[in-house]
Scaffold this active site. Structure first.
Site: not given
Ligand code: ATP
Ligand code: LTN
Length: 333
Positions: A115, A198, A201
């Site tokens: 990040k 990955k 969002k």
């Molecule tokens: P950001 O983009 O703000 O970093 P994020 O989309 O990665 O956010 P989080 O809110 O940090 O999502 O994560 C919420 C949950 O979703 C966590 O348990 C994380 O492991 C899961 N998660 C996030 N992205 C993925 C993905 N691409 N595949 C599977 N699980 C995910």
């Protein structure tokens, strides 16, 4: 005997993607419905502000996330659903845990390294750096035994366990040592534009992700544009990471295993597979989207849910914090 505790959190840093749904939210619902655990699910707004947020968007995304979680099946009658900043004990325990966390440990956190690449060094804030300590506090405050997360959070869970053990050894048994619950299938859904990273969002490219609330035409368009390769064969391997990811998504929505899907599309082109995948995703999301539309317009109900959730969470969190303060030598008021 009281039930074992499950805790998990999700950031209101945007609208939830199918990565969040497949990797996390869907499992939260399954665990809740086992009726075996006391489940706490938290919209972690304090985590979200470790990267810049527009205040009115953060407010909006927090209520949207709450609605999306309920639309996906989190039932506030069964689970404790709440907003992190409503329970000040999260910040309070974080401070104590900060004092037993080594900087060397935080330096090794890959999410921080990734990040912080997005920002100029001078503008990386210390909240982003200590983010994993806040996450440890979230979990330890509730004496959670199980933490359902996606693969990307494994390292943070290891740090959490380490801090809990260190505190317990230094003072005396205080915290339950938590374990991650990572479902192998769908643990890591990748970006549609770059299958090496990955699906996230907060990605700047909206073609990289599918949102839980994307309209059918948007879903069709994004899947059509998803990056594949020039091999032209639907197969599941690491040379064809784009197709592999699409097969994983297909499998997550249909519950068919990978072999079945590969066999079904033998001799067929990427175009047909992508069209079918789009329909599978659209149908899978339809009931969630319908329920979401009702919830998001019912502000009174949302308020009732998050207020009741915060009260229940606060009660549990205070109990742990009181113990911690006592053990470290703070004088009770
Ligand atoms: P950001 O983009 O703000 O970093 P994020 O989309 O990665 O956010 P989080 O809110 O940090 O999502 O994560 C919420 C949950 O979703 C966590 O348990 C994380 O492991 C899961 N998660 C996030 N992205 C993925 C993905 N691409 N595949 C599977 N699980 C995910
Ligand atoms: N750091 C997690 C979100 C998160 C979380 C938690 C998950 C914050 N606190 C506690 C499980 C338990 C993430 O970025 N996905």
């Amino acid at each position: 005997m009281s039930k074992e505790i499950v805790f998990s959190g999700i950031q209101p840093s945007g609208e939830p993607t199918i990565g969040n749904y497949i990797g996390a939210i869907r499992n939260w619902v399954d665990i809740q419905n086992e009726d075996k655990y006391t489940c706490l699910y938290c919209v972690v707004d304090m985590h979200a502000i470790t990267v810049p947020q527009v205040p009115k968007d953060l407010r909006k995304h927090t209520l949207e996330m709450l609605s999306a979680l309920m639309a996906a099946g989190i039932d506030p009658e069964k689970s404790i659903l709440f907003i992190q900043s409503h329970v000040p004990a999260h910040a309070e325990l974080t401070w104590v845990l900060n004092t037993i966390t080594y900087m060397g440990q935080l330096n090794r956190m890959t999410q921080f390294k990734e990040k912080s690449k997005r920002f100029e060094e001078a503008s990386i804030n210390s909240g982003l750096y200590t983010y994993p300590v806040l996450m440890a506090a979230d979990i330890l405050l509730y004496q959670a035994k199980y933490v359902p997360v996606g693969e990307d959070q494994k390292q943070h869970l290891e740090l959490t366990r380490d801090l809990a053990e260190r505190f317990n050894n230094r003072y005396s048994d205080t915290f339950v040592i938590p374990e991650p619950l990572i479902k192998e299938q769908g643990a890591r859904i990748m970006s549609l534009q770059d299958p090496e990273s990955k699906m996230s969002k907060s990605d700047a490219d909206e073609n990289a992700y599918i949102l839980l609330l994307d309209e059918p035409d948007v879903i069709r368009r994004k899947i059509k544009r998803a990056v594949t390769d020039s091999e032209g064969v639907i197969a599941y391997n690491d040379r064809q990471k784009g197709i592999k990811n699409l097969i994983n998504i297909y499998s997550a929505f249909t519950n068919e295993d990978v072999e079945t899907i590969v066999a079904k599309y033998e001799g067929k082109g990427y175009g047909i597979f992508k069209e079918d995948l789009a329909e599978v995703v659209i149908e899978g999301l339809r009931p969630i989207q319908e329920s979401y539309k009702e919830l998001i317009n019912n502000k009174d109900y949302l308020e009732k849910v998050y207020k009741e959730g915060a009260e229940k969470a606060e009660y549990m969190a205070r109990k742990t914090l009181r113990k911690v303060y006592k053990k470290i030598g703070f004088i009770p008021r």
